[in-house]
Design a protein around this motif. Structure first.
Motif, PDB file in Angstrom:
ATOM      1  N   LEU A 196      -0.538  -0.611   3.106  1.00 22.77           N
ATOM      2  CA  LEU A 196      -1.913  -0.091   3.115  1.00 22.77           C
ATOM      3  C   LEU A 196      -1.898   1.340   3.643  1.00 22.77           C
ATOM      4  CD1 LEU A 196      -3.022  -0.056   6.369  1.00 22.77           C
ATOM      5  CD2 LEU A 196      -2.913  -2.521   5.976  1.00 22.77           C
ATOM      6  N   PHE A 197      -3.003   2.050   3.405  1.00 24.65           N
ATOM      7  CA  PHE A 197      -3.264   3.348   4.028  1.00 24.65           C
ATOM      8  C   PHE A 197      -4.493   3.190   4.925  1.00 24.65           C
ATOM      9  CE2 PHE A 197      -1.112   4.834   0.103  1.00 24.65           C
ATOM     10  CZ  PHE A 197      -0.158   5.676   0.663  1.00 24.65           C
ATOM     11  N   ALA A 198      -4.387   3.626   6.155  1.00 22.74           N
ATOM     12  CA  ALA A 198      -5.521   3.601   7.076  1.00 22.74           C
ATOM     13  C   ALA A 198      -5.799   5.019   7.539  1.00 22.74           C
ATOM     14  CB  ALA A 198      -5.232   2.697   8.270  1.00 22.74           C
ATOM     15  N   VAL A 199      -7.009   5.496   7.310  1.00 23.31           N
ATOM     16  CA  VAL A 199      -7.418   6.841   7.743  1.00 23.31           C
ATOM     17  C   VAL A 199      -8.234   6.675   9.022  1.00 23.31           C
ATOM     18  CG1 VAL A 199      -8.610   8.964   7.118  1.00 23.31           C
ATOM     19  CG2 VAL A 199      -7.473   7.589   5.343  1.00 23.31           C
ATOM     20  N   ASP A 200      -7.598   6.970  10.146  1.00 25.38           N
ATOM     21  CA  ASP A 200      -8.263   6.821  11.445  1.00 25.38           C
ATOM     22  C   ASP A 200      -9.062   8.084  11.765  1.00 25.38           C
ATOM     23  OD1 ASP A 200      -9.005   5.448  13.657  1.00 25.38           O
ATOM     24  OD2 ASP A 200      -7.064   5.557  14.674  1.00 25.38           O
ATOM     25  N   GLY A 239     -12.097  -2.867  18.802  1.00 25.21           N
ATOM     26  CA  GLY A 239     -10.928  -3.430  18.118  1.00 25.21           C
ATOM     27  C   GLY A 239     -10.774  -2.988  16.679  1.00 25.21           C
ATOM     28  N   LYS A 240     -11.131  -1.733  16.372  1.00 21.56           N
ATOM     29  CA  LYS A 240     -10.970  -1.233  14.992  1.00 21.56           C
ATOM     30  C   LYS A 240      -9.513  -1.274  14.558  1.00 21.56           C
ATOM     31  CE  LYS A 240     -12.711   2.860  15.495  1.00 21.56           C
ATOM     32  NZ  LYS A 240     -13.120   2.714  16.914  1.00 21.56           N
ATOM     33  N   SER A 241      -8.599  -0.904  15.461  1.00 20.62           N
ATOM     34  CA  SER A 241      -7.191  -0.786  15.081  1.00 20.62           C
ATOM     35  C   SER A 241      -6.603  -2.113  14.611  1.00 20.62           C
ATOM     36  CB  SER A 241      -6.365  -0.216  16.231  1.00 20.62           C
ATOM     37  OG  SER A 241      -6.505  -1.023  17.391  1.00 20.62           O
ATOM     38  N   LEU A 242      -7.119  -3.229  15.140  1.00 17.98           N
ATOM     39  CA  LEU A 242      -6.620  -4.537  14.689  1.00 17.98           C
ATOM     40  C   LEU A 242      -6.897  -4.762  13.207  1.00 17.98           C
ATOM     41  CD1 LEU A 242      -7.624  -6.905  17.630  1.00 17.98           C
ATOM     42  CD2 LEU A 242      -5.358  -6.016  17.095  1.00 17.98           C
ATOM     43  N   CYS A 243      -7.915  -4.075  12.686  1.00 13.59           N
ATOM     44  CA  CYS A 243      -8.305  -4.268  11.294  1.00 13.59           C
ATOM     45  C   CYS A 243      -7.247  -3.763  10.315  1.00 13.59           C
ATOM     46  CB  CYS A 243      -9.642  -3.579  11.018  1.00 13.59           C
ATOM     47  SG  CYS A 243     -11.013  -4.292  11.948  1.00 13.59           S
ATOM     48  N   TYR A 244      -6.378  -2.852  10.763  1.00 15.19           N
ATOM     49  CA  TYR A 244      -5.255  -2.468   9.906  1.00 15.19           C
ATOM     50  C   TYR A 244      -3.909  -2.909  10.479  1.00 15.19           C
ATOM     51  CZ  TYR A 244      -4.879   1.648  13.041  1.00 15.19           C
ATOM     52  OH  TYR A 244      -4.755   2.488  14.125  1.00 15.19           O
ATOM     53  N   GLN A 245      -3.831  -3.112  11.792  1.00 15.47           N
ATOM     54  CA  GLN A 245      -2.556  -3.525  12.378  1.00 15.47           C
ATOM     55  C   GLN A 245      -2.172  -4.947  11.975  1.00 15.47           C
ATOM     56  OE1 GLN A 245      -3.349  -2.780  16.511  1.00 15.47           O
ATOM     57  NE2 GLN A 245      -2.834  -0.596  16.378  1.00 15.47           N
ATOM     58  N   ILE A 246      -3.148  -5.842  11.949  1.00 10.55           N
ATOM     59  CA  ILE A 246      -2.836  -7.223  11.559  1.00 10.55           C
ATOM     60  C   ILE A 246      -2.477  -7.327  10.077  1.00 10.55           C
ATOM     61  CG2 ILE A 246      -3.845  -9.535  11.286  1.00 10.55           C
ATOM     62  CD1 ILE A 246      -5.131  -9.193  14.019  1.00 10.55           C
ATOM     63  N   PRO A 247      -3.245  -6.724   9.143  1.00 11.57           N
ATOM     64  CA  PRO A 247      -2.806  -6.730   7.737  1.00 11.57           C
ATOM     65  C   PRO A 247      -1.437  -6.074   7.546  1.00 11.57           C
ATOM     66  CG  PRO A 247      -5.105  -6.098   7.858  1.00 11.57           C
ATOM     67  CD  PRO A 247      -4.593  -6.138   9.267  1.00 11.57           C
ATOM     68  N   ALA A 248      -1.118  -5.079   8.378  1.00 12.04           N
ATOM     69  CA  ALA A 248       0.183  -4.410   8.275  1.00 12.04           C
ATOM     70  C   ALA A 248       1.327  -5.378   8.515  1.00 12.04           C
ATOM     71  CB  ALA A 248       0.264  -3.253   9.270  1.00 12.04           C
ATOM     72  N   LEU A 249       1.092  -6.396   9.350  1.00 13.94           N
ATOM     73  CA  LEU A 249       2.133  -7.366   9.662  1.00 13.94           C
ATOM     74  C   LEU A 249       2.191  -8.511   8.657  1.00 13.94           C
ATOM     75  CD1 LEU A 249       1.698  -7.600  13.541  1.00 13.94           C
ATOM     76  CD2 LEU A 249       3.300  -6.190  12.247  1.00 13.94           C
ATOM     77  N   LEU A 250       1.179  -8.599   7.793  1.00 16.58           N
ATOM     78  CA  LEU A 250       1.128  -9.696   6.821  1.00 16.58           C
ATOM     79  C   LEU A 250       1.389  -9.244   5.384  1.00 16.58           C
ATOM     80  CD1 LEU A 250      -1.921 -11.715   8.223  1.00 16.58           C
ATOM     81  CD2 LEU A 250       0.441 -12.524   8.062  1.00 16.58           C
ATOM     82  N   ARG A 251       0.989  -8.029   5.055  1.00 15.56           N
ATOM     83  CA  ARG A 251       1.219  -7.530   3.704  1.00 15.56           C
ATOM     84  C   ARG A 251       2.640  -6.981   3.579  1.00 15.56           C
ATOM     85  NH1 ARG A 251      -2.738  -6.507   0.017  1.00 15.56           N
ATOM     86  NH2 ARG A 251      -1.512  -4.770  -0.820  1.00 15.56           N
ATOM     87  N   PRO A 252       3.266  -7.128   2.414  1.00 18.17           N
ATOM     88  CA  PRO A 252       4.613  -6.573   2.236  1.00 18.17           C
ATOM     89  C   PRO A 252       4.593  -5.049   2.258  1.00 18.17           C
ATOM     90  CG  PRO A 252       3.743  -7.402   0.149  1.00 18.17           C
ATOM     91  CD  PRO A 252       2.791  -7.843   1.214  1.00 18.17           C
ATOM     92  N   GLY A 253       5.641  -4.458   2.829  1.00 22.09           N
ATOM     93  CA  GLY A 253       5.737  -3.002   2.878  1.00 22.09           C
ATOM     94  C   GLY A 253       5.316  -2.446   4.227  1.00 22.09           C
ATOM     95  N   ILE A 254       5.219  -1.134   4.302  1.00 23.54           N
ATOM     96  CA  ILE A 254       4.881  -0.454   5.543  1.00 23.54           C
ATOM     97  C   ILE A 254       3.456   0.077   5.490  1.00 23.54           C
ATOM     98  CG2 ILE A 254       5.822   1.743   4.699  1.00 23.54           C
ATOM     99  CD1 ILE A 254       6.620   2.347   7.594  1.00 23.54           C
ATOM    100  N   ALA A 255       2.749  -0.004   6.585  1.00 24.22           N
ATOM    101  CA  ALA A 255       1.394   0.541   6.683  1.00 24.22           C
ATOM    102  C   ALA A 255       1.475   2.000   7.117  1.00 24.22           C
ATOM    103  CB  ALA A 255       0.569  -0.258   7.675  1.00 24.22           C
TER     104      ALA A 255
END
Length: 606
Positions: free
Chosen positions: A135-139, A45-61
């Motif tokens: 945020l920026f997420a480097v997968d 579940g690594k992807s949830l670690c940036y997908q969930i903040p993406a839906l809560l923080r303002p702006g686009i991930a």
């Protein structure tokens, strides 16, 4: 969509009741604006670690990903959950690229997937500076390391992000990184002050097996595949020619097997990938060109017919099995010739630091193959993790490896190498030990050396095992500048002098009886009535997926279907409690699958 907490998103969007491992801590850290280095195994579940903040923080991930296919799969999966996600990549038609750009400008997206090459272009960076960034997420962050087999030099340019966007949190995520690679990720991505989150790389649902290659390789493969009839899997081969021949042979044997390698036409490769993703029970026979970006969760087995070049490569490739958490197998065959072939490949390259590291990695791979200890312990130790006890789900745990005192045999082999001038290969040395006479042996007068015929207590196959293990343990090496001759190392001297004993593993062929014993260690199969319901649910899932032109697993994972079989929910409230059923999927598919369940129960009734 607006949400009040990470847990609400987890439950209502993704359909999971609670966080696993470090997920919640990572999400809260990123929500607070912190940078993070995340080392978690595939399927955790690594992807949830940036997908969930993406839906809560303002702006686009902005998610930076190395492959177009990976981006497209993840975007499709998010869209199935009702999340506004898109990708910008070179494969998009101009009209589609324009549409996504307009969505960006109008703040209509939650998550955008882009390549590292795209994100560091001056034009795109300037555009991002006019857009709120969550945020920026480097997968797949291991691609930044020159020691990794997926090295992408463009990743190094991502160090520009903290300079241009100093207040935007950044995450680097990977499932495959030894200690040097972890240091590279931290250094090159300018994440030295980032908080490090590590969870165990252990994949307990994967059973590991390593088998000695025999002259009947295809029969070995068939014996393994019979246990996985109707299941999806990947078979890795080193050579394109082998890929083609194995795929063709399996097809002739009645298996749905498709080849995948770099020399195939790109349209054929794409067609085979689509069939693997969109159909059930497809086997892909492939070189390492196939794999990264494959999110198919119900791959039940990964086979290696050739030795991988490193434990990183092996771990990443075997990690493509069992992403849904259900039982899966990683099976590998290997022999001396595969090792010699890889060493030749490395010898053809320049003698530099990078090549020396690659040779070290190959030696670690060999050690894994030859170990008599728990394979999971060896694998995890390589990545800097201690595994306290035997795993109970690998061949050396289920069938403890027998050993024998090979000191005298090793001394005979090493003496033979020395007496013949360290100029000959394994096959020739074995002929001398067995006392064979032929023109070549007579030519070099090796029928007169003291080691001629002294090895008749072992057969040729056993001597191959001795030489392979001597090579694996570093007592001999291969001269790749000549014709692959066996040469002694300094480590051989004390063994020749009898200063310490050497215990070697006994080679045991995997009989059908032993194979079944191993397979029974996995979770039991469904009973007959459950199988009928299982197939009905799979058929409905495939029907829906074909109508929507998406892979079946994007409707529901196998784990969710098995929960349907187990709990048989007959109303939407009960259905919503299944793992993997969020609000969007409940509204879209709940009633359809409940109908399948109801019909099955009616047919069961007398």
């Amino acid at each position: 969509m607006t949400f009040s907490s990470p847990l609400e998103i987890l439950q209502t969007v993704f359909g999971f009741s609670q966080f696993r491992g470090e997920q919640e801590n990572i999400i809260n850290h990123v929500l607070a604006g912190g940078d993070a280095l995340i080392f978690m195994p595939t399927g955790s579940g690594k992807s949830l670690c940036y997908q969930i903040p993406a839906l809560l923080r303002p702006g686009i991930a902005i998610v930076i990903s190395p492959l177009i296919s990976l981006m497209q799969n993840q975007v499709s999966a998010l869209q199935q959950l009702g999340i506004h996600a898109a990708t910008l990549n070179s494969s998009l038609p101009p009209a589609e690229a324009y549409r996504v750009t307009q969505q960006l400008r109008q703040n209509q997206l939650d998550i955008l997937y882009v390549s590292p090459e795209k994100v560091v272009t001056p034009r795109f960076l300037e555009f991002l500076e006019t857009t709120p960034i969550a945020l920026f997420a480097v997968d797949e962050a291991h691609c930044i390391s020159q020691w990794g087999h997926d090295f992408r030099p463009e990743y190094i340019q991502l160090a520009i992000l903290p300079e241009r966007f100093p207040t935007v949190p950044r995450l680097a995520l990977t499932a495959t990184a030894d200690i040097p690679t972890q240091h590279d990720i931290s250094h090159y991505l300018a994440l030295k002050s980032a908080k490090v989150f590590k969870t165990s790389l252990n994949r307990p649902n994967i059973g590991y097996r390593v088998t000695l290659r025999t002259s009947q390789l295809r029969q070995q493969l068939l014996q393994f595949l019979v246990q996985h009839r109707g299941e999806a899997g990947i078979i890795y081969c080193l050579k394109k020619k082998t890929v083609q021949s194995i795929a063709q042979w399996l097809s002739q044997q009645g298996w749905l097997a498709l080849p995948y390698h770099a020399e195939l036409d790109s349209e054929i490769r794409q067609h085979h990938l689509q069939r693997f993703l969109y159909e059930e029970g497809v086997i892909v026979v492939a070189t390492i060109a196939f794999g990264m970006g494959i999110d198919k969760p119900n791959v039940r087995f990964v086979v290696h017919l050739d030795l991988p070049k490193s434990l990183e490569e092996y771990y990443q490739q075997t990690g493509r099995a069992g992403r849904d958490g259900l039982a899966a197998e990683a099976w590998m065959v290997y022999g001396l010739q595969e090792l010699i072939m890889l060493k030749k490949i490395f010898a053809a390259e320049a003698d530099n630091e990078r090549n020396r590291v690659r040779k070290h990695k190959l030696e670690a791979m060999l050690g894994y193959c030859e170990t008599t200890n728990c394979r999971r312990q060896v694998l995890l130790t390589y990545f800097g993790e201690q595994f306290p006890s035997s795993c109970g789900n690998c061949d050396t745990c289920l069938e403890p490896t027998a050993t024998w005192d090979g000191t005298q045999a090793a001394q005979k082999a090493l003496s033979c190498v020395y007496r013949t001038g360290q100029r000959f290969g394994v096959h020739y040395l074995i002929e001398i030990l067995l006392g064979k006479t032929n023109e070549r042996i007579k030519k070099y007068r090796h029928d007169r050396v003291s080691t001629f015929g002294i090895g008749q207590d072992l057969n040729a196959e056993q001597w191959h095992s001795v030489f392979r293990q001597l090579l694996a343990h570093g007592f001999v090496t291969i001269d790749m500048n000549g014709h692959g001759s066996i040469q002694l190392t300094e480590k051989a001297r004390p063994l020749l002098r009898g200063e310490h004993p050497l215990y070697l593993r006994k080679e045991i062929s995997l009989s059908p009886k032993r194979a079944k014993k191993y397979h029974r260690s996995l979770p039991p199969m469904l009973v007959d009535q459950e199988k009928t319901l299982w197939e009905s649910l799979r058929a409905k899932r495939l029907e829906l997926a074909q109508a929507e032109n998406i892979p079946p697993y994007m409707i529901f994972h196998d784990s969710t279907l098995k929960a349907m079989v187990q709990y048989r929910p007959l109303n939407l409230e009960a259905f919503s409690r299944l793992s993997g059923v969020g609000t969007h999927k409940l509204n879209r598919y709940g009633s359809i699958f409940i109908e399948v369940l109801q019909n099955h129960i009616q047919q069961e009734s007398p």
